[in-house]
Design an enzyme around this catalytic site. Structure first.
Site, mmCIF file in Angstrom:
data_model
loop_
_atom_site.group_PDB
_atom_site.id
_atom_site.type_symbol
_atom_site.label_atom_id
_atom_site.label_comp_id
_atom_site.label_asym_id
_atom_site.label_seq_id
_atom_site.Cartn_x
_atom_site.Cartn_y
_atom_site.Cartn_z
ATOM 1 N N ASP A 252 -27.316 22.684 -16.198
ATOM 2 C CA ASP A 252 -27.666 22.538 -17.604
ATOM 3 C C ASP A 252 -26.372 22.121 -18.311
ATOM 4 O OD1 ASP A 252 -28.788 22.504 -20.079
ATOM 5 O OD2 ASP A 252 -29.748 24.459 -19.913
HETATM 6 C C1 BGC Z 1 -30.772 22.613 -22.730
HETATM 7 C C2 BGC Z 1 -31.500 21.730 -21.739
HETATM 8 C C3 BGC Z 1 -31.303 20.287 -22.116
HETATM 9 C C4 BGC Z 1 -29.811 20.003 -22.140
HETATM 10 C C5 BGC Z 1 -29.478 18.572 -22.502
HETATM 11 C C6 BGC Z 1 -29.319 22.212 -22.912
HETATM 12 O O1 BGC Z 1 -28.730 22.907 -23.954
HETATM 13 O O2 BGC Z 1 -30.814 23.948 -22.289
HETATM 14 O O3 BGC Z 1 -32.857 22.056 -21.716
HETATM 15 O O4 BGC Z 1 -31.973 19.455 -21.231
HETATM 16 O O5 BGC Z 1 -29.192 20.831 -23.111
HETATM 17 O O6 BGC Z 1 -29.757 18.353 -23.835
#
Ligand code: BGC
Length: 829
Positions: A252
């Site tokens: 993530d």
């Molecule tokens: C979120 C993800 C997301 C990623 C990219 C993170 O903060 O938890 O779900 O895909 O950011 O934006």
């Protein structure tokens, strides 16, 4: 064949031949890379791009958020929903879509998402998000499907297969046990193995086995002490060795803790990358013999394979935005749940004399805030759609509340309620639009309560008093409490219904379509009623899953505690009868169960019925919830039509995870097969004797006793000793806040002089930079920053801060000034 293998492996993402040739090509490319190049491939170029390999003609590929629409940003990227993105069709969010219980719909939606992604040259769509709704207040519940892993896994698999049918990849997220927003980047989820397997991993397992997502996103949090991004048991032993995952694991955004440990554990790609610093750590580790180059090769090969697969994208000639809008409308209609409909007040006649009350009818709440925020192509509102269908351009309307700046109970405005009451008295029927404003639920923070704003609750009560024929239309991303539920005649839950939600809801209100959705999550009467509530969201650095398997209906139905609306509930404008259940009396070892039943539409209009199958294990020696979802089927029936429906229950649904055997085990004995219209509305049942050659290990009496006494007296008491018995070892103590380290959060260090100054200056800079974005996004950014580990500063600073600086800062915070000076002098450290 063990129960483990019975989840079918219809990996539909690409032909076997293609995989082989891609593997061979990847190997060839890998052999031409230097150590530095391999290391460099394993972290992102920027927020949304992977690095390219120009000399080998491999261009950089793009990934983008969603997943209920594409969120593709320009040069200035962020993962918080702050910056703008290209216009894209905004579909209902996952909590809505799950109520359709419709894999075909999810597949079609996946295809549309892929068409848009391909058109924007996005190779991987970052979704679906499938974390289990352990507690109704999780801020991201609107992005997740359900409290039930089977429903979650089946829907996720369908959506992934839809996207990947066009050779656009997906990223199944957030793996794993990321069930809250509070301190999501550092918290340690402590969960016993059986619960982990049966509740929190099962949806991932189904989706991986049935759809082979191109990528999986590792969650921010730790699971049983280890960060998900370096969790070998999760990323290699379970995901790859056991489930056969063939794709790539990406962090993530900002979830990378220790790059070298990550690679050794099976992590492939760090996003968004740390301006090359962690790449150097990898090179160093290989050169010093701390990391085996073969392990790096595996990782680099997977990244190359992803780059090669991205070349196979199937582009539509042009995007049919109008068709996507119609699909969004269909999805919104099929996701709505008719919770209550006394005296069949709904649907309204087109000629009915009704008023529209509530600003959501004109300013819809149609999606949630955070990284999934889509910039819709267009936005329909219910008021205009109702006006159009009724051919009445001046439908009576009162706002009842203000949407902009709604901060909950601080914004009570009686005059708006009074105006709406006056209007409600002049019409035959009042249709009140209400629900949760943006500021109540978003990524980045959890809700403190399940209430709607007091202004909305008061409005509903006042209108119901003024007009006995009141209908409530709700827009919210997750379960809410309805202290007024006895007063309106009907309640229609429309969720966060996407850009065409206005049209869909107008169709439903006026009977142009018939609601057929059923709840994919329980609506509890009170927050404290949930078994997990006592342990949610835990202490700042640790959350204990002491309620075990008893999440959602598994708890409520086992203990017989009343709820506002049960899992699986949903009415229709027609009625359905269930009859002729046929299951057979006995199930041979290793066999799946195929049952049939007949469903008849007894009413005057056509509609969908979603029949659910639950299994009640009569003879289990290991504690189990009173019943668990094991299958479902959705059928469309014309008035008076009867249809025989076949539902397959795979053998795995009869199994529990046996921690002694480290395998799924089906205990021989009698099971009651229940066919139900909701988890609390069982229509038909039959007992099947299940034969099995599996050998269950001896049940732990202490654990059985905890949950038996919970079932008997509705009280769940899990002492430290009990929790230890569940875990099979001592429960870890939450980390001490001091001494500070790379995973100390900004809010933790703000207890020191230097930390406070840093915290304040970051908050001020962020407030200045985000002054012109909406208040909810500002709030979620603040909340995320409070829980941001110090290592996250390196990622966020865009190269302004490096790991050396981070270590100096930590030394200063810990008052180890000599260390700090040494680090300053010794530039190579
Ligand atoms: C979120 C993800 C997301 C990623 C990219 C993170 O903060 O938890 O779900 O895909 O950011 O934006």
């Amino acid at each position: 064949m063990s129960a483990r293998e019975t989840i079918s492996k219809n990996a539909a993402f690409t032909k076997a031949g293609t995989i082989h040739s891609i593997s061979a090509q990847a190997q060839q490319i890998l052999q031409q890379l230097t150590l530095e190049e391999k290391a460099s491939l394993c972290s992102g170029k920027d927020f949304w791009l992977l690095k390219s390999l120009e000399r080998l003609q491999l261009p950089s590929i793009a990934v983008a958020d969603g997943p209920h629409g594409l969120r593709k940003q320009g040069a200035k990227g962020d993962h918080l929903g702050a910056g703008t993105s290209v216009p894209a069709t905004c579909f209902p969010t996952a909590s809505a879509l799950a109520c359709s219980w419709d894999p075909t719909l999810l597949y079609n939606l996946g295809e549309a998402l892929a068409e848009k992604s391909a058109d924007e040259n996005v190779s991987v769509l970052l979704g679906p998000g499938i974390n289990i709704k352990r507690h109704s207040s999780c801020g991201r519940n609107f992005e997740y499907f359900s409290e039930d892993p089977l429903l979650t896994g089946e829907l996720a698999a369908a959506m992934i297969n839809g996207v990947q049918s066009k050779n656009v990849g997906t990223s199944l997220k957030h793996f794993a046990v990321n069930n809250q927003e509070f301190n999501r980047m550092v918290t340690n989820a402590v969960v016993d193995e059986r619960t982990l397997r049966e509740i929190y991993l099962k949806g991932f397992e189904i989706a991986v086995k049935k759809a082979q997502p191109w990528t999986i996103m590792s969650a921010y949090n730790r699971v049983n002490g280890t960060f998900c991004s370096e969790h070998k048991e999760l990323l290699t032993d379970i995901l790859r060795d056991e489930w056969g995952f063939e794709g790539l694991v990406v962090t993530d955004w900002g979830a990378m803790n220790d790059r070298v440990k990550g690679i050794a554990a099976g992590l492939d790609l760090e996003m968004p990358g740390s301006t090359g610093e962690t790449d150097q750590q990898i090179v160093k580790a290989v050169n010093h013999g701390e990391l085996n180059e073969a392990q790096l090769d595996k990782v680099a090969r997977r990244v190359i394979k992803l780059m090669l697969k991205a070349k196979t994208v199937i582009k539509a000639e042009n995007i049919d935005e109008a068709a996507h809008h119609q699909l969004a409308r269909k999805a919104a209609a099929e996701s709505a749940v008719l919770l209550k409909n006394n005296e069949q007040i709904l649907p309204l006649q087109t000629s009915a004399h009704f008023a529209v009350i509530g600003e959501f009818a004109k300013t819809p709440r149609y999606q949630g805030a955070g990284s999934s925020m889509v910039n819709p192509v267009k936005l329909d509102c219910a008021y205009d759609a109702l006006s159009e269908i009724t051919n009445n351009k001046s439908l009576p309307y009162a706002a009842g509340y203000r949407v902009k700046g709604d901060k909950g109970n601080n914004t009570l405005d009686q005059s708006l309620i009074d105006e709406a009451v006056v209007l409600a008295k002049t019409v035959d029927i009042a249709v009140v639009f209400a629900g949760l404003p943006d500021s109540f639920e978003a990524e980045g923070f959890d809700r403190d309560h399940l209430d709607m704003p007091e202004q909305h609750n008061r409005l509903i009560r006042a209108i119901c008093k003024a007009n006995p024929n009141t209908v409530v239309i709700l827009s919210n991303g997750a379960a809410v409490q309805m202290p007024w539920i006895d007063q309106p005649k009907a309640v229609l839950e429309t969720w966060l219904a996407g850009q065409a939600g206005g049209l869909a809801v107008a169709d439903l209100i006026l009977g142009k379509s018939n609601p057929g959705g059923k709840l994919a999550e329980t609506f509890p009467l009170a927050m404290a009623d949930m078994a997990s509530d006592r342990w949610y969201p835990g202490s700042p650095r640790q959350v204990e899953y002491r309620e075990g398997l008893y999440v959602g209906y598994r708890y409520f139905d086992t203990v017989g505690k009343p709820v506002l609306f049960p899992f699986g509930h949903g009415l229709s404008y027609t009625r359905f009868d269930y009859s002729d259940l046929k299951t057979g009396n006995s199930l041979a070892p290793d066999q799946d169960l195929t049952l049939t039943l007949t469903i008849t539409n007894k009413g005057q209009v056509a509609g969908y019925e979603i029949a659910q199958v639950y299994l009640h294990d009569i003879d289990s020696t290991h504690h189990k919830p009173v019943h668990e979802l094991a299958g479902f089927s959705k059928v469309w029936l014309e008035p008076g039509e009867s249809r025989e429906v076949e539902i397959m229950v795979d053998r795995r649904s009869f199994a529990y995870y046996d921690t002694g055997r480290k395998d799924w085990v089906v205990e021989a004995g009698d099971f009651e097969v229940q066919v139900a219209a909701s988890s609390q509305d069982i229509r038909l049942s039959a007992v099947v004797h299940v034969q099995s050659t599996d050998r269950p290990s001896m049940a732990n009496k202490q654990i059985n006793q905890i949950f038996q006494s919970m079932a008997n007296n509705q009280k769940l008491n899990v002492t430290d000793q009990d929790f230890e018995a569940m875990l099979g070892h001592k429960a870890p103590k939450p980390d001490a806040v001091r001494p500070f380290h790379a995973n100390s959060t900004l809010s933790e260090i703000s207890s020191t002089f230097v930390g406070k100054k840093l915290y304040q200056s970051i908050m001020k800079k962020t407030a200045d930079d985000t002054a012109d974005i909406d208040e909810t996004t500002q709030k979620l950014i603040r909340k995320i920053l409070e829980g941001l580990p110090l290592r996250g500063l390196v990622m966020m600073s865009n190269g302004k801060m490096n790991y050396r600086f981070l270590h100096i800062l930590i030394a200063i915070l810990n008052k180890q000034f000599i260390n700090a000076v040494k680090l300053i002098i010794n530039r190579n450290k």
